[in-house]
Design an enzyme around this catalytic site. Sequence first.
Site, PDB file in Angstrom:
ATOM      1  N   HIS A 175       0.829  -1.215   0.000  1.00 18.47           N
ATOM      2  CA  HIS A 175       0.000   0.000   0.000  1.00 18.47           C
ATOM      3  C   HIS A 175       0.860   1.259   0.000  1.00 18.47           C
ATOM      4  CE1 HIS A 175      -3.259  -2.672   0.863  1.00 18.47           C
ATOM      5  NE2 HIS A 175      -2.813  -2.979   2.063  1.00 18.47           N
ATOM      6  N   HIS A 186      -7.058  -4.437  -1.253  1.00 18.33           N
ATOM      7  CA  HIS A 186      -6.294  -5.661  -1.522  1.00 18.33           C
ATOM      8  C   HIS A 186      -6.853  -6.343  -2.755  1.00 18.33           C
ATOM      9  CE1 HIS A 186      -6.430  -4.826   2.787  1.00 18.33           C
ATOM     10  NE2 HIS A 186      -5.157  -5.069   2.731  1.00 18.33           N
TER      11      HIS A 186
END
Lengths: 206, 330
Positions: free
Chosen positions: B57, B216
């Site tokens: 991320h 995700h």
Amino acid sequence: MNSENIFLALKNIKKTIDINKDEIEKLDQAIGDGDHIFNIQRGLNEALKLETELSSLSPEEVFKKIGMKIMTTVGGSSGALFATLLMGMAKKYSKELNDLENLAAMFYEGVEATKKRGKADLGEKTMLDVLIPVSLSLNKLKNEKDIKKVAEKIKMVAEEGMLSTRDIMATKGRASFLGERAIGHIDPGARSSQLAISAICDEYIN
Amino acid sequence: MKKFVNNVEEILTESLSGFQKAHPDIIKVNFTPDFIFRAKKPAGDKVSLISGGGSGHEPLHGGFVGHGMLDAACPGQVFSAPTPDQMEAAANEVHNGKGILFIVKNYSGDIMNFEMGADMIDYDHETILVNDDVAVEDSTFTTGRRGVAGTMIVEKTVGSLAETGASLEECKLFGDHVNNVTASMGVAFTSCTVPAAGKPTFEIGAEEMEFGVGIHGEPGRKREKIKTANELTNDIINSILEDLKPDKNEEVLMHVNGFGGTPLMELYLLFEVGQKILEKKGINVVRSLVGNYTTSLDMAGASFSITKLDEKITQHWDSAVHTAALRWKI
């Protein structure tokens, strides 16, 4: 129960998980995010490296150290949960009991700790749908003399538990975000738990 | 899979090592257990902010370690929660007299590992659970809303408050407040590819988008045919406003976040569209942030995060910050 047969179980688990890795990955990609299998494999590899170091320790210590290793190398939900299971099991080992009684008491303690850690229970499409029925059966069978019979029964219970996750909606974990879209998919954590338990049972069946 | 890789198992370590060498003035990296912490420990007593989560991320969270934001960040493997020993070691390194505040995105794995880490430390500690994603329902039947791009807004504002010497309780309350007035939602055009998997996480048609996607690559509300930027932004903004229920003339911060595979040019286009939609509804965008801040590896797509501003949030958003990914007034 000693370090040697605990590691034999661990090696058998590793073998089964490796054989079924593609399937576990696919299950996780369907309702999770695909990391479960890599995390489990990494943790098992690291735990197996402890074999020599732990060879002379008591079962209690062996479970605790393997649990710590899983805790620090797996990550994700499964790392926290499997580590809690193993470290919970370590707490209940007693020299006074025979192996099956010991295993039943230890597994019960470990599963209770896992329920608490995951704030989950039966029927939420998680590994607990395998672990809880196995724990209950183990405790029912703890005075059985025929180990092969126990192993066969436990293997069956684990499989039923794993398959039961296919038809339910998830209320815990990442699959819960999917709502009804998760129905029809087996939970990857339930599958890897069932495979691990079967691998241990097979050692006594064959 | 085409990625810059030597050995898949070493990706995280090599990347962290490069991160350390690229920003030696701001951060240091501890390996095994892995955590990123400030190069210079703050002089006065302050609450220490520790966040973390799966890698993939970036710049979240390591890119937000530094003056005015986090004291440490614990990176897990790609998309996997970090392990408790990382949080324990980070807390031991950065504690500074006023307790530890964990900032955790609302995912089961992160929560469990941060809880186990918190059990292992002796300092006072609190946890802010960030759950800004309005795409999934917050009901008793789910784990609850996910923590997504709004997390960095919490980290920026609470980080600023902590810098003033505020107490652990004050920081925790303020963080919960910022989380409550922040809502996000995203859309993805492509999947991401987890390096260890080597193939896309999900299949998606050339004409399809995943509306309400998670960070995700996990599915969101629905799979739809792609729409124009105006149409899909309208859908996203409406979902966010349904949750935030802003007043007429409300002042907001609007953050357009890229997931890693969408050019900045398109992100600014989204900002333009979002700003116009809000303007029509009488909502004033008075603070802004556009860029790739909470990514999902190489996923193409973007999210909007909107925070309802009050004087205190604005003050702590505007204050000086010096991190690898966010730097102003310094």
